[in-house]
Design a protein around this motif. Structure first.
Motif, PDB file in Angstrom:
ATOM      1  N   VAL A 118       0.828  -1.206   0.000  1.00 35.20           N
ATOM      2  CA  VAL A 118       0.000   0.000   0.000  1.00 35.20           C
ATOM      3  C   VAL A 118       0.861   1.254   0.000  1.00 35.20           C
ATOM      4  CG1 VAL A 118      -1.784   1.243   1.247  1.00 35.20           C
ATOM      5  CG2 VAL A 118      -1.825  -1.233   1.168  1.00 35.20           C
ATOM      6  N   ASP A 119       1.992   1.159   0.661  1.00 38.05           N
ATOM      7  CA  ASP A 119       2.893   2.304   0.719  1.00 38.05           C
ATOM      8  C   ASP A 119       3.319   2.738  -0.682  1.00 38.05           C
ATOM      9  OD1 ASP A 119       5.026   3.269   3.293  1.00 38.05           O
ATOM     10  OD2 ASP A 119       5.250   3.998   1.255  1.00 38.05           O
ATOM     11  N   PHE A 161       0.241   4.333  -2.691  1.00 37.66           N
ATOM     12  CA  PHE A 161      -0.071   5.720  -2.356  1.00 37.66           C
ATOM     13  C   PHE A 161       1.057   6.651  -2.778  1.00 37.66           C
ATOM     14  CE2 PHE A 161      -3.179   4.044   0.871  1.00 37.66           C
ATOM     15  CZ  PHE A 161      -4.280   4.635   0.297  1.00 37.66           C
ATOM     16  N   ALA A 162       2.293   6.179  -2.622  1.00 31.93           N
ATOM     17  CA  ALA A 162       3.428   6.992  -3.050  1.00 31.93           C
ATOM     18  C   ALA A 162       3.358   7.237  -4.562  1.00 31.93           C
ATOM     19  CB  ALA A 162       4.740   6.314  -2.680  1.00 31.93           C
ATOM     20  N   LEU A 172       0.666   7.314  -6.403  1.00 33.20           N
ATOM     21  CA  LEU A 172      -0.481   8.165  -6.739  1.00 33.20           C
ATOM     22  C   LEU A 172      -0.326   9.586  -6.211  1.00 33.20           C
ATOM     23  CD1 LEU A 172      -3.439   5.698  -6.066  1.00 33.20           C
ATOM     24  CD2 LEU A 172      -2.365   6.277  -8.236  1.00 33.20           C
ATOM     25  N   SER A 173       0.719   9.845  -5.438  1.00 30.21           N
ATOM     26  CA  SER A 173       0.868  11.163  -4.811  1.00 30.21           C
ATOM     27  C   SER A 173       1.268  12.248  -5.804  1.00 30.21           C
ATOM     28  CB  SER A 173       1.919  11.084  -3.696  1.00 30.21           C
ATOM     29  OG  SER A 173       3.187  10.792  -4.243  1.00 30.21           O
ATOM     30  N   LEU A 190      -4.791  -1.207  -6.774  1.00 33.80           N
ATOM     31  CA  LEU A 190      -5.731  -0.129  -6.452  1.00 33.80           C
ATOM     32  C   LEU A 190      -6.747  -0.615  -5.419  1.00 33.80           C
ATOM     33  CD1 LEU A 190      -6.480   1.568  -9.893  1.00 33.80           C
ATOM     34  CD2 LEU A 190      -5.109   2.439  -8.016  1.00 33.80           C
ATOM     35  N   MET A 191      -7.089  -1.887  -5.515  1.00 33.94           N
ATOM     36  CA  MET A 191      -8.058  -2.426  -4.569  1.00 33.94           C
ATOM     37  C   MET A 191      -7.501  -2.443  -3.150  1.00 33.94           C
ATOM     38  SD  MET A 191     -10.696  -2.878  -6.286  1.00 33.94           S
ATOM     39  CE  MET A 191     -11.671  -3.807  -5.095  1.00 33.94           C
ATOM     40  N   ALA A 237      -5.378  -0.352  -1.902  1.00 31.44           N
ATOM     41  CA  ALA A 237      -5.428   1.023  -1.408  1.00 31.44           C
ATOM     42  C   ALA A 237      -6.850   1.398  -0.998  1.00 31.44           C
ATOM     43  CB  ALA A 237      -4.915   1.980  -2.474  1.00 31.44           C
ATOM     44  N   MET A 238      -7.816   0.977  -1.813  1.00 33.18           N
ATOM     45  CA  MET A 238      -9.210   1.268  -1.477  1.00 33.18           C
ATOM     46  C   MET A 238      -9.613   0.547  -0.194  1.00 33.18           C
ATOM     47  SD  MET A 238     -10.864   1.184  -5.323  1.00 33.18           S
ATOM     48  CE  MET A 238     -12.536   1.591  -4.826  1.00 33.18           C
ATOM     49  N   TRP A 289      -7.656  -0.077   2.308  1.00 28.16           N
ATOM     50  CA  TRP A 289      -7.072   0.684   3.417  1.00 28.16           C
ATOM     51  C   TRP A 289      -7.989   1.846   3.792  1.00 28.16           C
ATOM     52  CZ3 TRP A 289      -5.553   5.494   4.829  1.00 28.16           C
ATOM     53  CH2 TRP A 289      -4.732   5.579   5.950  1.00 28.16           C
ATOM     54  N   MET A 290      -8.397   2.591   2.779  1.00 26.25           N
ATOM     55  CA  MET A 290      -9.267   3.748   3.040  1.00 26.25           C
ATOM     56  C   MET A 290     -10.600   3.310   3.633  1.00 26.25           C
ATOM     57  SD  MET A 290      -8.579   6.362  -0.116  1.00 26.25           S
ATOM     58  CE  MET A 290      -8.279   5.281  -1.476  1.00 26.25           C
ATOM     59  N   GLU A 298     -11.092   0.748   5.503  1.00 28.72           N
ATOM     60  CA  GLU A 298     -10.870   0.385   6.896  1.00 28.72           C
ATOM     61  C   GLU A 298     -10.887   1.612   7.792  1.00 28.72           C
ATOM     62  OE1 GLU A 298      -7.426  -1.950   7.606  1.00 28.72           O
ATOM     63  OE2 GLU A 298      -7.981  -3.506   6.154  1.00 28.72           O
ATOM     64  N   VAL A 299     -10.179   2.650   7.370  1.00 25.11           N
ATOM     65  CA  VAL A 299     -10.159   3.892   8.147  1.00 25.11           C
ATOM     66  C   VAL A 299     -11.573   4.437   8.291  1.00 25.11           C
ATOM     67  CG1 VAL A 299      -9.376   6.282   8.195  1.00 25.11           C
ATOM     68  CG2 VAL A 299      -7.800   4.483   7.522  1.00 25.11           C
TER      69      VAL A 299
END
Lengths: 103, 103
Positions: free
Chosen positions: A4-5, A8-9, A11-12, A76-77, A79-80, A82-83, A85-86
Motif C-alpha cells: 500500500v505504501d 499511495f506513493a 499516486l501522490s 488499487l483495490m 489502497a481502497m 485501506w481507506m 478500513e479507516v
DNA sequence: TTGATGTGCAACCTCCGAGTTGCGTATTTG
DNA sequence: CAAATACGCAACTCGGAGGTTGCACATCAA
C-alpha cells in the motif's frame, strides 16, 4: 501490507497519475509515445512508469525495440481497502457517539 | 477535482497514514497526546495534522488550551472515485465493486 | 500570582524525488 | 553496412517535505 505504501506513493504525484490515466485509457503504451503527449522528457516518463511498476500498477512487455506498458489495477483495490478500513473504524466510533448521545 | 491531489499527497506518507488511523480510532485527539504515542515530536505531528486538514481529512476544534482533531472521511470517497474511474476505464468490474461498496 | 501544560510560529538541516542532459546499446529500416 | 529509432543507465540540479530545536503566547491549576 507494505504494498500500500508504494501505491499511495505512486499516486501522490499529479504527473504520475496522468501517466497512469493514459496507460489505463489505451490497451498498451510506450514511454516515447507518452512523452510526446506530455510536457516532460521520455526519461521522466520512464521514471514514472518505473514507480508505477514498483507499485504493481503497471506491467512492462518488451516487444522488439520498444517496451509497451499495460495497466494492472489490482493494487488499487488494496489502497481502497485501506481507506475503507479507516472509514469503517470511524463509522464505529460515530455510531457509539450517537448511541451515547441518545442516552 | 483538485482536492484529490491533496488527499493522495496526504496519504503518501506512512507516518501520516498512521496519524490518520489514530485520529479515526478515537472520537477526538490532540497533537500532544498523539506525539506521546509516536516516535516523533509534537511539531512533526502538528505538521502532519495540518497536511491532513489541508486535504479535508481532519477537522480541528479548539477547546480551552488544547486543540482536538476529528476525522472527516468525505474526501476519502473522492480519492476512491478517482481510482474507480481509472480502473473502470480498464475494467468495468471495478466500477461495479465501487457501487456495492458505497451502497 | 506563579508554575505547569498545550499550542503556534519560525529557522534550520537533511534527504528524497521530479526533471534534465548526456552517453552507450540494441533493434529496425533503407 | 549505415542511419534512425527506442530504450536504459548515470550524473547532476533544484525545490520541497519530514523532522528537529528554540522561543513566545495562551490557558488551567495551586
Amino acid at each position: 501490507m507494505p504494498g500500500v505504501d508504494d501505491v499511495f506513493a505512486a499516486l501522490s504525484d499529479p504527473t504520475r497519475r496522468e501517466v497512469l490515466r493514459s496507460v489505463a485509457a489505451r490497451p498498451e503504451l510506450t514511454a516515447s509515445r507518452l512523452a510526446g503527449e506530455l510536457p516532460i522528457t521520455r526519461q521522466a516518463v520512464a521514471k514514472h512508469l518505473a514507480a508505477l511498476q514498483k507499485a504493481g500498477l503497471v506491467e512492462p512487455r518488451r516487444e522488439g525495440r520498444e517496451t509497451k506498458y499495460t495497466l494492472t489495477p489490482a493494487p488499487l483495490m488494496d489502497a481502497m481497502d485501506w481507506m475503507a478500513e479507516v472509514g469503517a473504524e470511524w463509522d464505529v466510533r460515530l455510531a457509539r457517539l450517537m448511541e451515547r448521545a441518545r442516552g
